[in-house]
Design a protein around this motif. Sequence first.
Motif, PDB file in Angstrom:
ATOM      1  N   PRO A   7       0.821  -1.198   0.000  1.00  0.00           N
ATOM      2  CA  PRO A   7       0.000   0.000   0.000  1.00  0.00           C
ATOM      3  C   PRO A   7       0.859   1.254   0.000  1.00  0.00           C
ATOM      4  CG  PRO A   7      -0.176  -1.175   2.092  1.00  0.00           C
ATOM      5  CD  PRO A   7       0.655  -2.003   1.187  1.00  0.00           C
ATOM      6  N   HIS A   9      -0.746   4.349   0.320  1.00  0.00           N
ATOM      7  CA  HIS A   9      -1.531   5.335   1.054  1.00  0.00           C
ATOM      8  C   HIS A   9      -1.312   5.130   2.550  1.00  0.00           C
ATOM      9  CE1 HIS A   9      -5.101   7.415   2.528  1.00  0.00           C
ATOM     10  NE2 HIS A   9      -5.059   8.072   1.401  1.00  0.00           N
ATOM     11  N   TYR A  12      -4.267   4.024   4.724  1.00  0.00           N
ATOM     12  CA  TYR A  12      -4.590   2.639   4.399  1.00  0.00           C
ATOM     13  C   TYR A  12      -3.643   1.698   5.139  1.00  0.00           C
ATOM     14  CZ  TYR A  12      -4.610  -1.646   1.670  1.00  0.00           C
ATOM     15  OH  TYR A  12      -4.640  -2.949   1.288  1.00  0.00           O
ATOM     16  N   CYS A 126     -14.487   6.402  -2.152  1.00  0.00           N
ATOM     17  CA  CYS A 126     -13.035   6.517  -2.282  1.00  0.00           C
ATOM     18  C   CYS A 126     -12.288   6.415  -0.958  1.00  0.00           C
ATOM     19  CB  CYS A 126     -12.687   7.814  -2.999  1.00  0.00           C
ATOM     20  SG  CYS A 126     -13.388   7.898  -4.673  1.00  0.00           S
ATOM     21  N   THR A 129     -10.875   2.342   1.008  1.00  0.00           N
ATOM     22  CA  THR A 129      -9.809   1.501   0.463  1.00  0.00           C
ATOM     23  C   THR A 129      -9.489   0.318   1.369  1.00  0.00           C
ATOM     24  OG1 THR A 129      -8.897   3.453  -0.593  1.00  0.00           O
ATOM     25  CG2 THR A 129      -7.460   1.546  -0.434  1.00  0.00           C
ATOM     26  N   GLU A 130      -9.414   0.568   2.660  1.00  0.00           N
ATOM     27  CA  GLU A 130      -9.087  -0.509   3.592  1.00  0.00           C
ATOM     28  C   GLU A 130     -10.162  -1.590   3.577  1.00  0.00           C
ATOM     29  OE1 GLU A 130      -8.344  -1.358   8.307  1.00  0.00           O
ATOM     30  OE2 GLU A 130      -9.390   0.445   7.696  1.00  0.00           O
ATOM     31  N   GLN A 133      -9.937  -3.715   0.400  1.00  0.00           N
ATOM     32  CA  GLN A 133      -8.860  -4.700   0.504  1.00  0.00           C
ATOM     33  C   GLN A 133      -9.214  -5.814   1.487  1.00  0.00           C
ATOM     34  OE1 GLN A 133      -5.756  -4.687  -1.382  1.00  0.00           O
ATOM     35  NE2 GLN A 133      -6.069  -6.786  -0.704  1.00  0.00           N
ATOM     36  N   ALA A 156     -16.325   1.717  -8.924  1.00  0.00           N
ATOM     37  CA  ALA A 156     -15.156   2.509  -8.537  1.00  0.00           C
ATOM     38  C   ALA A 156     -14.803   3.501  -9.646  1.00  0.00           C
ATOM     39  CB  ALA A 156     -13.975   1.597  -8.235  1.00  0.00           C
ATOM     40  N   CYS A 161     -12.727   6.552  -8.115  1.00  0.00           N
ATOM     41  CA  CYS A 161     -11.985   6.004  -6.974  1.00  0.00           C
ATOM     42  C   CYS A 161     -10.822   5.180  -7.525  1.00  0.00           C
ATOM     43  CB  CYS A 161     -12.903   5.147  -6.098  1.00  0.00           C
ATOM     44  SG  CYS A 161     -14.253   6.070  -5.356  1.00  0.00           S
ATOM     45  N   GLU A 163      -7.794   4.433  -6.451  1.00  0.00           N
ATOM     46  CA  GLU A 163      -7.105   3.462  -5.589  1.00  0.00           C
ATOM     47  C   GLU A 163      -7.948   2.176  -5.467  1.00  0.00           C
ATOM     48  OE1 GLU A 163      -3.933   2.090  -3.120  1.00  0.00           O
ATOM     49  OE2 GLU A 163      -4.102   3.610  -4.659  1.00  0.00           O
ATOM     50  N   ASN A 164      -9.248   2.320  -5.289  1.00  0.00           N
ATOM     51  CA  ASN A 164     -10.117   1.140  -5.227  1.00  0.00           C
ATOM     52  C   ASN A 164     -10.056   0.374  -6.545  1.00  0.00           C
ATOM     53  OD1 ASN A 164     -10.829   1.793  -2.642  1.00  0.00           O
ATOM     54  ND2 ASN A 164     -12.918   2.416  -3.131  1.00  0.00           N
ATOM     55  N   ILE A 167      -6.798  -1.582  -6.739  1.00  0.00           N
ATOM     56  CA  ILE A 167      -6.838  -2.763  -5.870  1.00  0.00           C
ATOM     57  C   ILE A 167      -7.691  -3.855  -6.512  1.00  0.00           C
ATOM     58  CG2 ILE A 167      -7.722  -3.621  -3.663  1.00  0.00           C
ATOM     59  CD1 ILE A 167      -6.917  -0.849  -2.491  1.00  0.00           C
TER      60      ILE A 167
END
Length: 176
Positions: A7, A9, A12, A126, A129-130, A133, A156, A161, A163-164, A167
């Motif tokens: 990661p 971020h 995150y 957005c 993210t955590e 994942q 997403a 979004c 980052e989503n 992932i």
Amino acid sequence: PTPPHPPTHTRYSIRRQRHMCIRDRMRCAEDDPQPAIDRLKAKGYAEVSGSQFHNAAARGDSEAVMLFLKAGIPVNIRDEHDHAETALNKAVTNYDDQDAVLILLSCGADPNAGMISPLNRVADHCDSTEVVQALIDAGADVNAKTPGGATPLQMAGWSNCEENARILREAGAVED
């Protein structure tokens, strides 16, 4: 599939480390549920029921979620009014405090439950993210479709979004 990149971020990363700690120390049911029941009553929960468990999850009351599990409520108990919904389906919609989601997943919540999967419900937020994942790590179907045919990756993308979306792609989501 290629393993996900570490990661980038910071938030995150910190939250992910907290999820690992919760998972490693979580005991989901107690031999003696009475202390958990007493604590729930002290918090204002009049009864220990699936309905109250779902309410706690929807509010993001992570302490109460943990106490309901310790009191013996099954993690995947269905909502008495909407039989497709579990506490996880409710918890993922609380974007202020996502710890309840992590606790439920740590205790074996089904990451694919519901008419609309938990992953579909959070992919377009957005700041989730955590949770995205954690759901994937728990076995969520990255290509699950809503009744209208939308996938988490599409959702997403529609909400920008990035980052989503990254992932989801790394976990094997395909463009539809």
